[in-house]
Design a protein around this motif. Structure first.
Motif, PDB file in Angstrom:
ATOM      1  N   GLU A   1       8.967  12.318   7.240  1.00 34.40           N
ATOM      2  CA  GLU A   1       7.580  12.760   7.295  1.00 34.40           C
ATOM      3  C   GLU A   1       7.433  14.204   6.820  1.00 34.40           C
ATOM      4  O   GLU A   1       8.199  15.081   7.208  1.00 34.40           O
ATOM      5  N   GLY A   2       6.467  14.410   5.932  1.00 30.66           N
ATOM      6  CA  GLY A   2       6.204  15.717   5.364  1.00 30.66           C
ATOM      7  C   GLY A   2       6.973  15.996   4.086  1.00 30.66           C
ATOM      8  O   GLY A   2       6.690  16.956   3.392  1.00 30.66           O
ATOM      9  N   CYS A   3       7.946  15.158   3.735  1.00 30.87           N
ATOM     10  CA  CYS A   3       8.729  15.311   2.504  1.00 30.87           C
ATOM     11  C   CYS A   3       8.048  14.556   1.360  1.00 30.87           C
ATOM     12  O   CYS A   3       7.138  13.768   1.590  1.00 30.87           O
ATOM     13  N   PHE A   4       8.520  14.795   0.161  1.00 36.43           N
ATOM     14  CA  PHE A   4       8.005  14.115  -1.023  1.00 36.43           C
ATOM     15  C   PHE A   4       9.148  13.467  -1.793  1.00 36.43           C
ATOM     16  O   PHE A   4      10.255  13.998  -1.825  1.00 36.43           O
ATOM     17  N   LEU A   5       8.849  12.354  -2.434  1.00 34.20           N
ATOM     18  CA  LEU A   5       9.759  11.781  -3.423  1.00 34.20           C
ATOM     19  C   LEU A   5       9.698  12.659  -4.669  1.00 34.20           C
ATOM     20  O   LEU A   5       8.673  13.284  -4.950  1.00 34.20           O
ATOM     21  N   ASP A   6      10.789  12.682  -5.448  1.00 33.20           N
ATOM     22  CA  ASP A   6      10.792  13.440  -6.700  1.00 33.20           C
ATOM     23  C   ASP A   6      10.252  12.559  -7.819  1.00 33.20           C
ATOM     24  O   ASP A   6      10.798  11.485  -8.096  1.00 33.20           O
ATOM     25  N   PRO A   7       9.171  13.014  -8.466  1.00 33.59           N
ATOM     26  CA  PRO A   7       8.534  12.188  -9.499  1.00 33.59           C
ATOM     27  C   PRO A   7       9.305  12.167 -10.809  1.00 33.59           C
ATOM     28  O   PRO A   7      10.017  13.105 -11.155  1.00 33.59           O
ATOM     29  N   VAL A   8       9.132  11.071 -11.525  1.00 35.16           N
ATOM     30  CA  VAL A   8       9.564  10.940 -12.913  1.00 35.16           C
ATOM     31  C   VAL A   8       8.276  10.600 -13.668  1.00 35.16           C
ATOM     32  O   VAL A   8       7.658   9.564 -13.390  1.00 35.16           O
ATOM     33  N   PRO A   9       7.820  11.451 -14.583  1.00 34.88           N
ATOM     34  CA  PRO A   9       6.540  11.209 -15.242  1.00 34.88           C
ATOM     35  C   PRO A   9       6.576   9.986 -16.152  1.00 34.88           C
ATOM     36  O   PRO A   9       7.431   9.890 -17.026  1.00 34.88           O
ATOM     37  N   VAL A  10       5.670   9.055 -15.907  1.00 32.53           N
ATOM     38  CA  VAL A  10       5.598   7.838 -16.711  1.00 32.53           C
ATOM     39  C   VAL A  10       4.166   7.612 -17.174  1.00 32.53           C
ATOM     40  O   VAL A  10       3.216   8.148 -16.589  1.00 32.53           O
ATOM     41  N   GLU A  11       4.020   6.817 -18.209  1.00 37.28           N
ATOM     42  CA  GLU A  11       2.712   6.484 -18.759  1.00 37.28           C
ATOM     43  C   GLU A  11       2.785   5.120 -19.412  1.00 37.28           C
ATOM     44  O   GLU A  11       3.876   4.597 -19.662  1.00 37.28           O
ATOM     45  N   VAL A  12       1.611   4.557 -19.689  1.00 33.18           N
ATOM     46  CA  VAL A  12       1.521   3.290 -20.414  1.00 33.18           C
ATOM     47  C   VAL A  12       0.937   3.578 -21.784  1.00 33.18           C
ATOM     48  O   VAL A  12      -0.134   4.174 -21.898  1.00 33.18           O
ATOM     49  N   VAL A  13       1.664   3.170 -22.825  1.00 33.53           N
ATOM     50  CA  VAL A  13       1.214   3.346 -24.204  1.00 33.53           C
ATOM     51  C   VAL A  13       1.368   2.002 -24.904  1.00 33.53           C
ATOM     52  O   VAL A  13       2.475   1.457 -24.970  1.00 33.53           O
ATOM     53  N   ALA A  14       0.261   1.473 -25.380  1.00 29.83           N
ATOM     54  CA  ALA A  14       0.265   0.187 -26.101  1.00 29.83           C
ATOM     55  C   ALA A  14       0.956  -0.910 -25.285  1.00 29.83           C
ATOM     56  O   ALA A  14       1.733  -1.695 -25.823  1.00 29.83           O
ATOM     57  N   GLY A  15       0.707  -0.924 -23.979  1.00 28.95           N
ATOM     58  CA  GLY A  15       1.252  -1.964 -23.117  1.00 28.95           C
ATOM     59  C   GLY A  15       2.688  -1.759 -22.675  1.00 28.95           C
ATOM     60  O   GLY A  15       3.244  -2.596 -21.967  1.00 28.95           O
TER      61      GLY A  15
ATOM     62  N   SER B   1       0.802  -1.221   0.000  1.00 30.87           N
ATOM     63  CA  SER B   1       0.000   0.000   0.000  1.00 30.87           C
ATOM     64  C   SER B   1       0.837   1.275   0.000  1.00 30.87           C
ATOM     65  O   SER B   1       0.341   2.338  -0.363  1.00 30.87           O
ATOM     66  N   LEU B   2       2.112   1.176   0.413  1.00 28.02           N
ATOM     67  CA  LEU B   2       2.977   2.346   0.488  1.00 28.02           C
ATOM     68  C   LEU B   2       4.381   1.993   0.007  1.00 28.02           C
ATOM     69  O   LEU B   2       4.831   0.853   0.142  1.00 28.02           O
ATOM     70  N   ILE B   3       5.078   2.990  -0.532  1.00 27.18           N
ATOM     71  CA  ILE B   3       6.479   2.854  -0.889  1.00 27.18           C
ATOM     72  C   ILE B   3       7.265   2.979   0.415  1.00 27.18           C
ATOM     73  O   ILE B   3       6.986   3.850   1.232  1.00 27.18           O
TER      74      ILE B   3
ATOM     75  N   PHE C   1       5.903   6.239   1.948  1.00 25.77           N
ATOM     76  CA  PHE C   1       5.429   7.272   1.029  1.00 25.77           C
ATOM     77  C   PHE C   1       4.190   6.798   0.280  1.00 25.77           C
ATOM     78  O   PHE C   1       4.103   5.636  -0.120  1.00 25.77           O
ATOM     79  N   ARG C   2       3.255   7.725   0.034  1.00 25.35           N
ATOM     80  CA  ARG C   2       2.075   7.378  -0.762  1.00 25.35           C
ATOM     81  C   ARG C   2       2.486   7.137  -2.206  1.00 25.35           C
ATOM     82  O   ARG C   2       3.344   7.834  -2.752  1.00 25.35           O
ATOM     83  N   ILE C   3       1.841   6.184  -2.817  1.00 30.02           N
ATOM     84  CA  ILE C   3       2.129   5.831  -4.207  1.00 30.02           C
ATOM     85  C   ILE C   3       1.727   6.958  -5.154  1.00 30.02           C
ATOM     86  O   ILE C   3       2.462   7.309  -6.074  1.00 30.02           O
ATOM     87  N   GLU C   4       0.575   7.539  -4.935  1.00 23.17           N
ATOM     88  CA  GLU C   4      -0.017   8.484  -5.879  1.00 23.17           C
ATOM     89  C   GLU C   4       0.728   9.808  -6.011  1.00 23.17           C
ATOM     90  O   GLU C   4       0.678  10.441  -7.057  1.00 23.17           O
ATOM     91  N   ASP C   5       1.403  10.265  -4.942  1.00 20.36           N
ATOM     92  CA  ASP C   5       2.069  11.563  -5.015  1.00 20.36           C
ATOM     93  C   ASP C   5       3.441  11.598  -4.344  1.00 20.36           C
ATOM     94  O   ASP C   5       4.102  12.623  -4.334  1.00 20.36           O
ATOM     95  N   GLY C   6       3.905  10.478  -3.778  1.00 19.59           N
ATOM     96  CA  GLY C   6       5.216  10.417  -3.160  1.00 19.59           C
ATOM     97  C   GLY C   6       5.331  11.102  -1.814  1.00 19.59           C
ATOM     98  O   GLY C   6       6.424  11.264  -1.286  1.00 19.59           O
TER      99      GLY C   6
END
Length: 127
Positions: A106-120, A82-84, A93-98
């Motif tokens: 506590e109170g910090c965020f992970l730095d996101p890398v934008p990812v997506e799924v395209v054609a699997g 349920s959590l990273i 850390f929450r999965i949805e927003d880090g």
């Protein structure tokens, strides 16, 4: 304050937007998978977490100690998926927003890398 959505681009050996990371099927449900570009201390390390058809990507750097989150390959999640979790000091850390919901970062965020799924295929999203 949320993780910087552009910070990953400044890291050494950061892959280009559009880079294919691999098939979605290679990331287990509720698990994380690491992707490394380059070698040594300047390697770029990120991971992707999967829930169903959705994916989230983050730099593999704990905001508390600036160490990799995983002690063992592929181990990024807590017991129930349920959590990273940082295996160095057990911050979670929450999965949805880090966002760090518990532990030393506590109170910090992970730095996101934008990812997506395209054609699997999971890929780094274009800006």
């Amino acid at each position: 304050m949320p993780g910087d959505p552009t910070y990953w681009r400044l890291r050494p050996r950061a892959p280009m937007p559009g880079t294919v990371l691999g098939p979605l099927d290679e990331i287990q449900e509720g698990k994380g998978k690491e992707f490394v570009f380059g070698r040594g201390k300047s390697a770029f390390s990120m991971f992707v977490v999967r829930r169903g058809e959705e994916v989230w990507g983050y730099l593999n750097i704990c905001p508390h100690f600036s160490l990799p989150l995983n002690y063992r390959a592929g181990e990024f999640m807590n017991e129930d998926g349920s959590l990273i979790r940082c295996s160095m000091h057990f911050a979670e850390f929450r999965i949805e927003d880090g966002f760090c919901a518990a532990g030393a970062a506590e109170g910090c965020f992970l730095d996101p890398v934008p990812v997506e799924v395209v054609a699997g295929l999971v890929r780094i999203r274009e800006a």
